[in-house]
Design an enzyme around this catalytic site. Structure first.
Site, short mmCIF file in Angstrom:
data_model
loop_
_atom_site.label_atom_id
_atom_site.label_comp_id
_atom_site.label_asym_id
_atom_site.label_seq_id
_atom_site.Cartn_x
_atom_site.Cartn_y
_atom_site.Cartn_z
N HIS A 1 -40.75 -2.04 14.86
CA HIS A 1 -40.26 -1.52 13.57
C HIS A 1 -41.35 -0.71 12.85
O HIS A 1 -41.14 0.45 12.48
CB HIS A 1 -39.79 -2.68 12.70
CG HIS A 1 -39.25 -2.26 11.37
ND1 HIS A 1 -37.91 -2.10 11.13
CD2 HIS A 1 -39.87 -1.91 10.22
CE1 HIS A 1 -37.74 -1.69 9.88
NE2 HIS A 1 -38.92 -1.57 9.30
N GLU A 2 -42.50 -1.33 12.67
CA GLU A 2 -43.57 -0.65 11.92
C GLU A 2 -44.08 0.57 12.67
O GLU A 2 -44.49 1.56 12.07
CB GLU A 2 -44.70 -1.63 11.57
CG GLU A 2 -44.26 -2.85 10.75
CD GLU A 2 -43.47 -2.53 9.49
OE1 GLU A 2 -43.60 -1.42 8.95
OE2 GLU A 2 -42.68 -3.39 9.05
N HIS B 1 -42.06 3.56 11.77
CA HIS B 1 -42.53 4.18 10.53
C HIS B 1 -43.79 5.01 10.81
O HIS B 1 -43.93 6.15 10.37
CB HIS B 1 -42.91 3.11 9.50
CG HIS B 1 -41.74 2.45 8.83
ND1 HIS B 1 -40.80 3.16 8.11
CD2 HIS B 1 -41.37 1.15 8.74
CE1 HIS B 1 -39.90 2.31 7.62
NE2 HIS B 1 -40.22 1.10 7.98
N GLU C 1 -36.76 4.65 7.14
CA GLU C 1 -36.20 3.43 7.71
C GLU C 1 -35.37 3.76 8.96
O GLU C 1 -35.25 2.93 9.87
CB GLU C 1 -35.36 2.72 6.65
CG GLU C 1 -35.26 1.23 6.78
CD GLU C 1 -36.58 0.49 6.96
OE1 GLU C 1 -37.61 0.91 6.40
OE2 GLU C 1 -36.57 -0.51 7.69
ZN LIG Z 1 -39.19 -0.63 7.40
#
Ligand SMILES: [Zn+2]
Length: 504
Positions: A269-270, A273, A299
């Site tokens: 997830h990170e 980003h 996101e």
């Molecule tokens: Zn996030």
């Protein structure tokens, strides 16, 4: 004044703003990771001081002069300069409405509130955090009063906060969006819960040494395209990404010995980003355009790597053997299909960041509805734990056993972020929409199966990343794909995936 001179002055001024933003991002990263507890008060004062300096810079005569000077020439400016103008104008309009003391007080309050929230969550003590949340909401009310001219026609105060995190979004648009999702997700979840299919997850709680987890994080992050030469992986209570600039992008995760998968998905997830931030075009990377176009679009990138890639069967067909090189014993008899099913088990659960895709948007809907009620003053902070638990019961059919696993689980309110949560659902929706587009051009599953993430990242960079914040998400999506956000892609993605997985 000559246009060229105006532009040069504007850029020099923006460079100073940018330097302050970067310094503050480094300080914020520090206070969220390794700063000692004893430094909390000083950290809060420092954050307040720099917040005020930046605020003063933005509301200065110099900003006004630059904006007034450029205004008659907007059509002569290129897209990037127009983007910079748009962002500064928004900041200026917003900041001139708030008194400097207010801004400084709010920065200090949220710094303290964040530290209190951490302890309150650990101690499962909502009462400790409640006074801070009350003050945040009171200050939020004041801010809305100062900014009431920003309210869209026929809108409500909450619209102003929603627009802060996603330009152009309003309660009306979110209500439509979430209604469309509920139509698909609620019956889908009911079918899943009623289905006979049992998924084996027993192997998922195998003990995995934390040091081994750190090595795997590093491996996966690099493999999917996080440039560790220009990035760093740290640890914190709540995983986050801090894009300080394109050459310094830091992410965090947390490790649990008996829940290895949690850190694996935090990393994916990170990294999503971070990959976005690292791939902003070099021409704008060191300017105020050097970050994502919006929270929702940001996101969408994290969700794309975490879910669209990371929760696909193809990903497990690729990564299972790689994992076994790190952990030959732990997962000896586990097949890609077993991993795929286990990480996609659709099940009502308590924690948003660990929710499966089929239930995720319901967690967001709970928070969205609660924020609507709080800001409209239809409920009080003291009622929050009860309302929270009622809504979890209503949408997910479960009741949190503690506030730590309920209303205290998210960091956002302690930061003073109201109106942020809905962007998480937008992110998932954008990600599904991007998948629909990329599938028209390449065999995504085949690429993932081969571990060729670079081709996918290249496509995302070409379409999204390189533009940074030059355009608003709506303009960008329309420019690149010829249409804006469309929730039907997301609804279809969820329906197709879970219908197949559960043989519905
Ligand atoms: Zn996030």
């Amino acid at each position: 004044m000559e246009l060229q001179k105006l532009v040069e002055d504007f850029k020099a001024y923006l460079n100073r703003v940018r330097m302050f933003q970067e310094a503050m991002a480094v300080m914020s990263f520090d206070s969220n990771t390794i700063a000692p507890k004893g430094s909390v008060e000083q950290l809060a004062k420092r954050a307040g001081f720099f917040g005020l300096e930046l605020h003063n810079m933005i509301v200065s005569e110099q900003t006004k002069g630059a904006l007034d000077g450029l205004a008659p020439h907007l059509s002569e400016l290129d897209d990037q300069l127009q983007g910079m103008y748009r962002i500064v104008k928004e900041h200026y309009d917003e900041a001139t409405k708030l008194p400097p003391e207010f801004v400084s007080e709010f920065a200090q309050l949220t710094q303290e509130a964040n530290s209190v929230w951490e302890d309150a969550r650990k101690a499962d003590s909502f009462e400790t955090f409640a006074p801070y949340l009350k003050r945040i909401l009171e200050m939020g009310d004041k801010a809305l009063e100062y900014r009431k001219s920003e309210m869209p026609e026929g809108g409500v105060p909450y619209d102003i906060f929603l627009n802060d995190f996603e330009k152009g979004m309003t309660i009306k648009k979110y209500d439509d969006f979430f209604e469309k999702l509920k139509e698909t997700v609620v019956p889908l979840l009911r079918q899943v819960v009623a289905s006979k299919k049992k998924i084996d997850k027993s192997f998922m709680s195998a003990k995995v040494d934390i040091d081994a987890q750190r090595k795997i994080s590093q491996f996966i992050a690099e493999k999917i395209g996080f440039d560790t030469h220009r990035g760093y992986i740290a640890e914190s209570a709540h995983p986050f990404c801090s894009g300080i600039n394109i050459n310094d992008t830091r992410i965090t995760t947390r490790y649990y010995e008996e829940d290895f998968i949690s850190s694996l998905y935090s990393i994916l997830h990170e990294c999503g980003h971070a990959i976005y931030d690292q791939n902003v075009g070099k021409d704008i990377g060191e300017t105020i355009l050097g970050h994502g176009a919006s929270m929702g679009l940001h996101e969408s990138q994290s969700r794309f790597y975490e879910n669209v890639i990371g929760r696909s069967l193809a990903f497990w067909e690729y990564i299972t053997d790689e994992l076994k090189t790190f952990l030959p014993e732990e997962y000896k008899n586990v097949t890609p299909q077993m991993f795929y099913e286990a990480v996609n088990e659709a099940q009502p659960s308590l924690i948003r960041v660990e929710a499966d895709e089929s239930t995720y948007s319901l967690h967001v809907i709970v928070r969205y509805e609660i924020e609507k009620l709080l800001i409209a003053k239809e409920i009080t902070v003291d009622e929050l734990p009860t309302i929270w638990n009622q809504k979890y019961h209503e949408y997910l059919g479960i009741t949190p056993p503690s506030n730590a696993d309920g209303v205290l689980q998210d960091v956002h309110w302690s930061w003073g972020y109201l109106g942020y949560f809905p962007t998480y659902a937008l992110g998932s929706a954008f990600a599904a929409q991007l998948l629909a587009y990329i599938k028209k051009e390449m065999d995504v599953d085949e690429l993932i199966r081969k571990g060729d993430f670079a081709t996918i990242t290249k496509w995302l960079t070409e379409k999204i990343h390189r533009y940074g914040a030059t355009y608003t998400p709506e303009v960008l999506m329309n420019k690149v794909f010829g249409e804006g956000l469309d929730a039907t892609h997301y609804a279809k993605y969820l329906k197709d995936k879970f219908t197949a997985l559960y043989n519905l």
